[in-house]
Design a protein around this motif. Sequence first.
Motif, PDB file in Angstrom:
ATOM      1  N   THR A 182       0.836  -1.196   0.000  1.00 52.74           N
ATOM      2  CA  THR A 182       0.000   0.000   0.000  1.00 52.74           C
ATOM      3  C   THR A 182       0.869   1.243   0.000  1.00 52.74           C
ATOM      4  O   THR A 182       1.873   1.309   0.692  1.00 52.74           O
ATOM      5  N   GLU A 184       0.632   5.549  -2.036  1.00 49.72           N
ATOM      6  CA  GLU A 184      -0.291   6.472  -2.687  1.00 49.72           C
ATOM      7  C   GLU A 184      -1.201   5.699  -3.638  1.00 49.72           C
ATOM      8  O   GLU A 184      -2.395   5.941  -3.721  1.00 49.72           O
ATOM      9  N   ALA A 185      -0.598   4.751  -4.347  1.00 53.55           N
ATOM     10  CA  ALA A 185      -1.356   3.817  -5.183  1.00 53.55           C
ATOM     11  C   ALA A 185      -0.888   2.411  -4.831  1.00 53.55           C
ATOM     12  O   ALA A 185       0.298   2.196  -4.555  1.00 53.55           O
ATOM     13  N   ASN A 216      -2.697   4.843   1.789  1.00 59.42           N
ATOM     14  CA  ASN A 216      -4.045   4.791   1.214  1.00 59.42           C
ATOM     15  C   ASN A 216      -4.576   3.362   1.258  1.00 59.42           C
ATOM     16  O   ASN A 216      -4.651   2.663   0.234  1.00 59.42           O
ATOM     17  N   LYS A 219      -7.773   2.616  -0.965  1.00 63.01           N
ATOM     18  CA  LYS A 219      -7.447   2.350  -2.369  1.00 63.01           C
ATOM     19  C   LYS A 219      -6.905   0.939  -2.537  1.00 63.01           C
ATOM     20  O   LYS A 219      -7.222   0.248  -3.513  1.00 63.01           O
ATOM     21  N   ALA A 220      -6.062   0.522  -1.601  1.00 60.23           N
ATOM     22  CA  ALA A 220      -5.448  -0.797  -1.703  1.00 60.23           C
ATOM     23  C   ALA A 220      -6.489  -1.905  -1.573  1.00 60.23           C
ATOM     24  O   ALA A 220      -6.437  -2.914  -2.283  1.00 60.23           O
ATOM     25  N   LEU A 222      -9.748  -1.636  -2.287  1.00 62.86           N
ATOM     26  CA  LEU A 222     -10.535  -1.622  -3.518  1.00 62.86           C
ATOM     27  C   LEU A 222      -9.790  -2.307  -4.657  1.00 62.86           C
ATOM     28  O   LEU A 222     -10.364  -3.104  -5.416  1.00 62.86           O
ATOM     29  N   HIS A 223      -8.511  -1.982  -4.798  1.00 61.08           N
ATOM     30  CA  HIS A 223      -7.688  -2.606  -5.845  1.00 61.08           C
ATOM     31  C   HIS A 223      -7.670  -4.122  -5.696  1.00 61.08           C
ATOM     32  O   HIS A 223      -7.829  -4.862  -6.670  1.00 61.08           O
ATOM     33  N   ASP A 253      -6.656   7.591   3.779  1.00 61.37           N
ATOM     34  CA  ASP A 253      -7.894   7.762   3.032  1.00 61.37           C
ATOM     35  C   ASP A 253      -9.035   7.030   3.726  1.00 61.37           C
ATOM     36  O   ASP A 253      -8.865   6.423   4.783  1.00 61.37           O
ATOM     37  N   ALA A 258     -14.522   0.788   0.614  1.00 61.92           N
ATOM     38  CA  ALA A 258     -13.796  -0.416   0.199  1.00 61.92           C
ATOM     39  C   ALA A 258     -14.198  -1.617   1.042  1.00 61.92           C
ATOM     40  O   ALA A 258     -14.340  -2.733   0.531  1.00 61.92           O
TER      41      ALA A 258
END
Length: 521
Positions: A182, A184-185, A216, A219-220, A222-223, A253, A258
């Motif tokens: 994990t 920023e992206a 984040n 984001k992780a 969700l990915h 975030d 998520a």
Amino acid sequence: MSMWFAVLHVLDIIILWVISVVYFLVPTPISCGTRAVDIPDTRKIVLCPANCTLWSLSVFGSGVYASVSSICGAAIHRGIISLSGGPVEVHGLQGRTNYLSSYAHGIQSQSLSQWSSSFTVARIISLPLEVSSQTSSSATVASGAVKPNMIRRFNLQKSFVSKLVAMLKVGTPGPHVGVVQTSEAPRTEFYLSNYTTAKDLTFAIKEIPYIGGNTNSGKAILHTVRTFFNPDFGVRRGYPRIIVVFVDGWPSDNVEEAAILARESGINIFFVSVAKPAPEEMSLVSEQDFMRKAVCKDNEFFTFSMPNWFGTNKFVKSLAHKLCSIDQMVCSKTCYNSVNLGFLIDGSSSVGDGNFRLVLDLLHSIAHNFDISDIGSRIGAIQFTYDQRMEFNFNEHTTKDNALRALQSIPYMSGGTATGDAINYAVQSLFKPHTGSNKNFLIIITDGQSYDDVRGPAMAAQREGITVYTVGVAWAPMEDLKAMASEPKESHVFFTREFTGLGQFQQPIVRGICRDFTEFN
């Protein structure tokens, strides 16, 4: 040996972890075809040009690449850069055997049996703020260097995860583990099928480079939910899916959206918090109850806390034990906790009260195998003669004990036999009013000839997505049983001459339901 090792074969575990840092970078421009072997430095920041996919790029490996591979091609394959190009961090590694081929982001990598040197690629992050439980001050680190204490903590994380993997007994028939880092992206380090021995997995974890950046976690997650759980990447159908999120400090975030998607997808999220924010740092945390919102269920089972990364060996066994407690993975969609079982029970005069109790015994033994709850499987029962009586629907008994007690307490009706009308009633009154993602099953038990048509109503039920099992006793015509049952008939039709023989069908029916569920999913 602890008993929980006996069920390890049902685990597919994804591990996400983070620590953050900021880079200040001066990349070196390269061409699309530049190979890692052309760069002498073991660690280098390079700048890939745009439109490299227009070239015929040679890429060997997945995640870890042979050094004869195009750096930019590997970076696109890894998802580090897009068609517009951009900066890439290259980490030189020792040679290895068995570079794996895969297709990703428009690049088909090739397999290679052996090469003398390897490399990985990492995304470059430039951010004004470092987020951790240790400090909230800004940081600028020149030439791609990172703070020693951050690298040390990252290595402690890798050491902890390696010990956890060893405790889980990873192997081809055992649990499989993948890793997403994990930042920023998010970045997928490797998939579930890439390494299926503890030795290879430990080596792969050791070689994971530190990318830094913001935490984040949302984001992780969700990915991982959207792209990772795919049979092409080694996910095994019908097995509980687990995401273990390691967070050093707190997420940068929102994690709630998520987490909702993960729960709806049948994934169990464990949240491991290390070095929780101090009271004076809470004002910096955007989502202060992030652990409660992130986990599969807010019952303390899915959360785990460690004060810091030092002296964590004592926590390995207890976390591994939680991950192997399959009976508590309430968010997994399995055949045991994600089905609706409707029982259609013949209460005609030919059955008799004593035999009716034997029918209920069979249904009780079938239902006992399933995890009946408000978020799990449900059971409902209808008794029929010429008329139909709703004994209880899917929403009436949402605890296992109450549902089983209600099933055994059904009073015998006595009367004629109209099975076709009963099937129609079950579809309209039992299944259709109940919405949800559970797979629907109808189990019909009868001992005689129906006075109405059964084929039409049964076909209509199957068109509604209901899988039909039929159990016949005594004078029940085999032709009717087959007409009502789902395909293949031989695995959905059961018959015995005597009511005392019903007990033999419990395990075959349960196994059949699980088989149908697995194929459905």
